[in-house]
Enzyme design. Structure first.
Site, PDB file in Angstrom:
ATOM      1  N   ASP A  41       0.689  -1.290   0.083  1.00  0.00           N
ATOM      2  CA  ASP A  41      -0.209   0.149  -0.052  1.00  0.00           C
ATOM      3  C   ASP A  41       0.919   1.217   0.043  1.00  0.00           C
ATOM      4  O   ASP A  41       0.510   2.231  -0.718  1.00  0.00           O
ATOM      5  CB  ASP A  41      -1.044  -0.061   1.193  1.00  0.00           C
ATOM      6  CG  ASP A  41      -0.377   0.087   2.627  1.00  0.00           C
ATOM      7  OD1 ASP A  41       0.518  -0.234   2.663  1.00  0.00           O
ATOM      8  OD2 ASP A  41      -1.232   0.395   3.672  1.00  0.00           O
ATOM      9  N   GLY A  45      -1.125  -6.829  15.008  1.00  0.00           N
ATOM     10  CA  GLY A  45      -1.439  -6.888  13.471  1.00  0.00           C
ATOM     11  C   GLY A  45      -2.590  -6.749  13.196  1.00  0.00           C
ATOM     12  O   GLY A  45      -2.856  -6.876  11.846  1.00  0.00           O
ATOM     13  N   SER A  87      -5.057  -2.124  15.503  1.00  0.00           N
ATOM     14  CA  SER A  87      -5.576  -1.452  16.662  1.00  0.00           C
ATOM     15  C   SER A  87      -5.211   0.069  16.702  1.00  0.00           C
ATOM     16  O   SER A  87      -5.863   0.817  17.002  1.00  0.00           O
ATOM     17  CB  SER A  87      -5.156  -2.115  18.005  1.00  0.00           C
ATOM     18  OG  SER A  87      -3.853  -2.014  18.231  1.00  0.00           O
ATOM     19  N   GLU A 146      -1.239   9.899  10.880  1.00  0.00           N
ATOM     20  CA  GLU A 146      -0.455   8.725  11.955  1.00  0.00           C
ATOM     21  C   GLU A 146       1.069   8.457  11.673  1.00  0.00           C
ATOM     22  O   GLU A 146       1.705   7.693  12.192  1.00  0.00           O
ATOM     23  CB  GLU A 146      -1.054   7.438  11.490  1.00  0.00           C
ATOM     24  CG  GLU A 146      -0.847   6.202  12.588  1.00  0.00           C
ATOM     25  CD  GLU A 146      -1.897   4.912  12.168  1.00  0.00           C
ATOM     26  OE1 GLU A 146      -2.750   4.842  11.819  1.00  0.00           O
ATOM     27  OE2 GLU A 146      -1.491   3.917  12.715  1.00  0.00           O
ATOM     28  N   ASP A 157      -4.924   0.790   6.424  1.00  0.00           N
ATOM     29  CA  ASP A 157      -5.774   0.566   7.465  1.00  0.00           C
ATOM     30  C   ASP A 157      -6.689   1.611   7.720  1.00  0.00           C
ATOM     31  O   ASP A 157      -7.920   1.402   8.130  1.00  0.00           O
ATOM     32  CB  ASP A 157      -4.855   0.449   8.703  1.00  0.00           C
ATOM     33  CG  ASP A 157      -3.563  -0.570   8.518  1.00  0.00           C
ATOM     34  OD1 ASP A 157      -3.882  -1.636   7.645  1.00  0.00           O
ATOM     35  OD2 ASP A 157      -2.708  -0.552   9.130  1.00  0.00           O
TER      36      ASP A 157
HETATM   37  C1  GLA Z   1       0.920  -1.957   8.549  1.00  0.00           C
HETATM   38  C2  GLA Z   1       0.830  -0.575   8.088  1.00  0.00           C
HETATM   39  C3  GLA Z   1      -0.185  -0.602   6.688  1.00  0.00           C
HETATM   40  C4  GLA Z   1       0.314  -1.540   5.687  1.00  0.00           C
HETATM   41  C5  GLA Z   1       0.828  -2.994   6.277  1.00  0.00           C
HETATM   42  C6  GLA Z   1       1.311  -4.050   5.489  1.00  0.00           C
HETATM   43  O1  GLA Z   1      -0.627  -2.433   8.999  1.00  0.00           O
HETATM   44  O2  GLA Z   1      -0.092   0.426   8.770  1.00  0.00           O
HETATM   45  O3  GLA Z   1      -0.371   0.426   5.773  1.00  0.00           O
HETATM   46  O4  GLA Z   1       1.660  -1.256   5.056  1.00  0.00           O
HETATM   47  O5  GLA Z   1       1.465  -2.877   7.548  1.00  0.00           O
HETATM   48  O6  GLA Z   1       0.817  -4.340   4.575  1.00  0.00           O
END
Ligand code: GLA
Length: 399
Positions: free
Chosen positions: A34, A123, A126, A159, A170
């Site tokens: 992403d 992961g 949160s 963020e 996210d």
């Molecule tokens: C974290 C980051 C996301 C993405 C994932 C891996 O969750 O916040 O933006 O890069 O790792 O896919």
């Protein structure tokens, strides 16, 4: 502390007036791409961060947490806000506040109490759920209205205040998910395409019990991969003589085939960079194929793509760990059609896909072969559960 007790302690007799609720997510496929502007395919899940709040007359944010591990924090809303110490949970609230300050630099503060059933640093996003919930609380307290995708972009940028060079997956799924659906997310411009999750598919989430908090080692490991992927892009466009017209992975993929990129990457890049690059190239193809497989209710195909994604994250991107690999192996031996680490990796959770008729066996196998004999906080259901696709974040009146 029980929620009611915590509310009384924090708000006194006046109580909270509203609650902002933001879901966690699992990423089904499309990992670590992403932040390169490439599409991803996550799903919001039924565990949330909730913030009970009421508006204040001044510009103070007073935020407490029903989880005693996270002490009360307070700060003043200004256009520049000094962070708390690195890794402090209050920095997520400050990140959200700074994002919202971009819309209006005169904001009323809030008294807020965080209550979450989402395991932290597992992961499941949160932290972005917390950022989004604080933002929604501040917006509501100030009667400001925002489009979900605009807010998602704003919060993805905000963020980064905590020091992680994250992408926008996210925040986008947290704000724009639709119940019953997974979300294909595209970037630049941000778009969300819901894809209905077939009725008999089950996504089982299993925690490795290895904490993947976004501070220190994980942050360094993550940010170094962001840099390596960008470096690989520059080297490849130069080697292919495309540097005057291609400056993103998306443009590169539109110009050169996957096979050609892998072949040329192997000749051109150092070993490490080639491995990162090969993950990016192949993972993007898997996202597109996975979206098609879900739309066609082809569970076997979707599962195979998940397996290939995990192998690529383990061998090429090097963000897995022995516990995640063990969970994947147990799942595949127990009738899951696919399984992979989900989120940034370095610990955290896996997601395994199976047919509804196999879900009991799969959960039973994980319980016996992984969790028995291991120590974990709270009930097993926090660490091992079936994810249901829910809708995005919202704000309502307190009951
Ligand atoms: C974290 C980051 C996301 C993405 C994932 C891996 O969750 O916040 O933006 O890069 O790792 O896919």
């Amino acid at each position: 502390m029980a929620l009611l007790e915590a509310c009384v302690t924090h708000f006194g007799e006046r109580g909270a007036t509203h609650v902002a609720t933001a879901p966690g997510r699992i990423n089904l496929i499309g990992e670590h791409i992403d932040y390169l502007g490439l599409p991803v395919f996550p799903m919001a899940l039924q565990r949330h961060v909730a913030i009970h709040f009421r508006a204040r007359e001044d510009n103070l944010v007073e935020i407490a947490n029903s989880n005693a591990d996270f002490g009360r924090r307070s700060f003043v809303l200004k256009t520049e806000i000094e962070p708390f110490a690195a890794g402090d949970w209050g920095n997520y609230a400050k990140a959200a506040a700074l994002g919202v300050m971009k819309m209006s630099d005169r904001l009323r503060g809030i008294d807020a109490l965080v209550d979450s059933d989402l395991v932290v640093a597992a992961g499941l996003s949160s932290s972005s759920a917390l950022v989004v919930a604080v933002a929604l609380a501040l917006l509501a307290a100030n009667e400001l209205v925002f489009e979900p995708l605009e807010l998602a972009e704003l919060m993805a940028g905000a963020e980064r205040y905590v020091g992680l060079e994250g992408g926008g997956m996210d925040q986008a799924v947290c704000l724009a998910a639709r119940a019953g659906h997974a979300c294909r997310i595209d970037f630049n411009p941000l778009r969300v395409t819901p894809v209905r999750v077939p009725a008999e598919w089950r996504f089982v989430v299993a925690s490795s019990l290895v904490t993947a908090s976004k501070s220190n080692a994980v942050r360094k490991g993550y940010n170094s991969r962001v840099r390596q992927c960008r470096e690989a892009l520059c080297t490849m466009t130069e080697a292919l003589g495309l540097d005057d017209r291609v400056d993103s992975y998306r443009e590169l993929f539109a110009t050169v085939s996957e096979e050609e990129l892998v072949r040329c990457g192997e000749e051109t890049l150092s070993n490490d960079l080639f491995e990162r690059f090969r993950h990016v190239v192949t993972e993007c193809g898997r996202v597109l194929a996975a979206q098609g497989a879900m739309a066609a209710d082809d569970i076997e195909r979707f599962g195979q793509l998940m397996i290939a994604s995990h192998e690529s994250l383990r061998d090429d991107f090097k963000v897995s760990c022995p516990e995640l690999n063990e969970l994947v192996d147990i799942s595949l031996a127990a009738d899951a059609v696919g399984a992979r680490l989900t989120g940034a990796g370095f610990g955290g959770c896996i997601v395994a896909l199976c047919h509804s008729s196999s879900v009991g066996d799969l959960i039973g196998a994980l319980e016996r072969k992984f969790y028995e004999g291991r120590r974990f906080a709270g009930a097993l259901e926090h660490h091992l559960f079936v994810a249901s696709p829910v809708g995005g974040a919202s704000v309502g009146r307190s009951l």
